[in-house]
Design an enzyme around this catalytic site. Sequence first.
Site, PDB file in Angstrom:
ATOM      1  N   GLU A  74     -41.031 -14.656 -18.391  1.00 44.80           N
ATOM      2  CA  GLU A  74     -39.833 -14.265 -19.150  1.00 44.80           C
ATOM      3  C   GLU A  74     -38.888 -15.437 -19.363  1.00 44.80           C
ATOM      4  O   GLU A  74     -38.428 -16.092 -18.412  1.00 44.80           O
ATOM      5  CB  GLU A  74     -39.084 -13.136 -18.442  1.00 44.80           C
ATOM      6  N   LYS A 117     -38.765  -6.261 -21.456  1.00 43.88           N
ATOM      7  CA  LYS A 117     -38.524  -4.906 -20.974  1.00 43.88           C
ATOM      8  C   LYS A 117     -39.595  -3.995 -21.541  1.00 43.88           C
ATOM      9  O   LYS A 117     -39.711  -3.818 -22.761  1.00 43.88           O
ATOM     10  CB  LYS A 117     -37.134  -4.426 -21.403  1.00 43.88           C
TER      11      LYS A 117
END
Length: 597
Positions: free
Chosen positions: A194, A210
């Site tokens: 990420e 997410k």
Amino acid sequence: MPSDKTRPTTPRTLIDFAQPHGDARRLRLGFGAPSRVLVARTAAEVRPVLDAVEALAREGRWCVGYLRYEAAAAFDRAFAVHAVHAVHAAEGPLAWFGVHDEALPWPEAPGDDAAPSIDWQPGISRADFDRRMQAIHRAISDGELYQLNYTAALHARFDGDAQALFMALRQAQPDGYTAFIDTGEEQVLSVSPELFFDWQGDRILTRPMKGTAPRGATPAEDEALAQRLRTVPKERAENVMIVDLIRNDLSRVARPFSVRVPRLFHTEALPTVWQMTSDVEALVREGTTLADVFGALFPCGSITGAPKVSAMRMIRELEHEARGVYCGAVGVVRPGGHATFNVPIRTVTLRNGEARCGIGSGITADARADAEWEEWHHKRAFLDRAGQASTPSFDLLETLALADGELRDAPAHLARMAAAAAHFGRPWNEETVAHCLDGLKARHAAGMWRVRLLLDAQGTPRAEAFTMEAPSARVRLQLAERPFDEAHGDFTRFKTTRRAHYEAFAPTAPGVFDTLLWNRDREITECTRGNIALLLDGRWVTPPLHCGLLNGIGRANRVHSGQLAEAVVRVDDLPRVRALAFVNSLRGWLDADLDGF
């Protein structure tokens, strides 16, 4: 603080970062002993450290380091965090940066020691997890928050080579934004996929992650899981909540009307999971500093929840230890000031002989405890893959029947081996493999033979033939006494010579042909040497691949022809089973009896 140590042969810091704007080249560099170390041990010292990092980078230095999650208190007093000294495993500076006058090439041989296997222990029981899920749902129902990112830490003892472990983790979780930082006090091994932010000039990009789904056992199932992740309302809502939060955070340093979302709901394929990301970017206001960027964005909303202040307050109540580097930020500021930081998920920290790794997920109103618990299991799979990297080398394997010079189901076996080669990153040349098999067929033109086709790490095939006796008309099976924990592992989904997990379930009673396995959810999976067919409620069924099993060629043929249908069968269903059969390509269909039923 300056360091007088001589630069070691092996770099103490390694950076292997993706270029977030689509450049195929990676930022892959090593660094020796820093010429200077910048450390913040109190909240008041964090901003001055970031100011010093930015100034030194603009003077031409490389600055590599991290912020702990608990550094959030430096940017907003409303952010509730544990005191850094609250838990021994999480002690350490709120911010640490090594300053380097030059970068070194990425090391060809970073370490001589193999990565040790680590016995990770969960930091929370399933019962406690369920209770905390209920508390989160009450808070959402009461309007206190919309989403909360709840985490817990895995712990283990560790006394091996830290850089060797990092390389194994990096192999298990490739690409992304990976970093190894050895401060002397602790080691940070981050293989995070990420991006927190990439800031160069007046352009800043964030890419919150997410939404999670497991990888499929076949290409079709894999794509179906990715498509489901992109379209399920729960996953999309979770993603949008965090995108909106980050848009708001980013607006604090952005020029008016420059915040935009050029990409939503993008699925990224990682070795063990699908992850969904979205891009949020902006043009920063003139005079914005690195400390200002952290003040606006830190900690990343993807690992807090929304609203951020309320979510962080509940995180401190529910999580009984500090997060530490996990969920903070790890990154590099290049000469000139270009800053790239990850969100350190999939990150192991080593300190005082203890290894620590956080696992978590975003909880929304419609999140179910069993699904979130399973998501945690999928997310920690990179640790299991890293442990597998330390095991002895293995070959890919296909077992075929050779009858009077003809190989049974050869195209299907070769296709399955090619898929395994792609998964494990091994060279594959079908012509070379076919030539190898042709030579074996010429030497065994008559009779029945069991053929083992092997492919090594270099993509070199070899084939072996063994005399094969006619199979028994009926065989005995025994039921495993415990769950098969590796049901969803790579070495179950793909056939290889690494079979210790199967051999541990070898039959123990005289005359028993094989063992029938079941997973942690008490779902029947397969036998150790073939698949299983069961006559249940008037039809022949076989467990679907998502239960955790090898996609056997004999099984696949019978599913395709309609002889078998896929259906979940649980251990508790076995008394209702009227007949069983052992199935594989080598032996065909063998009627079976299950001891005790």
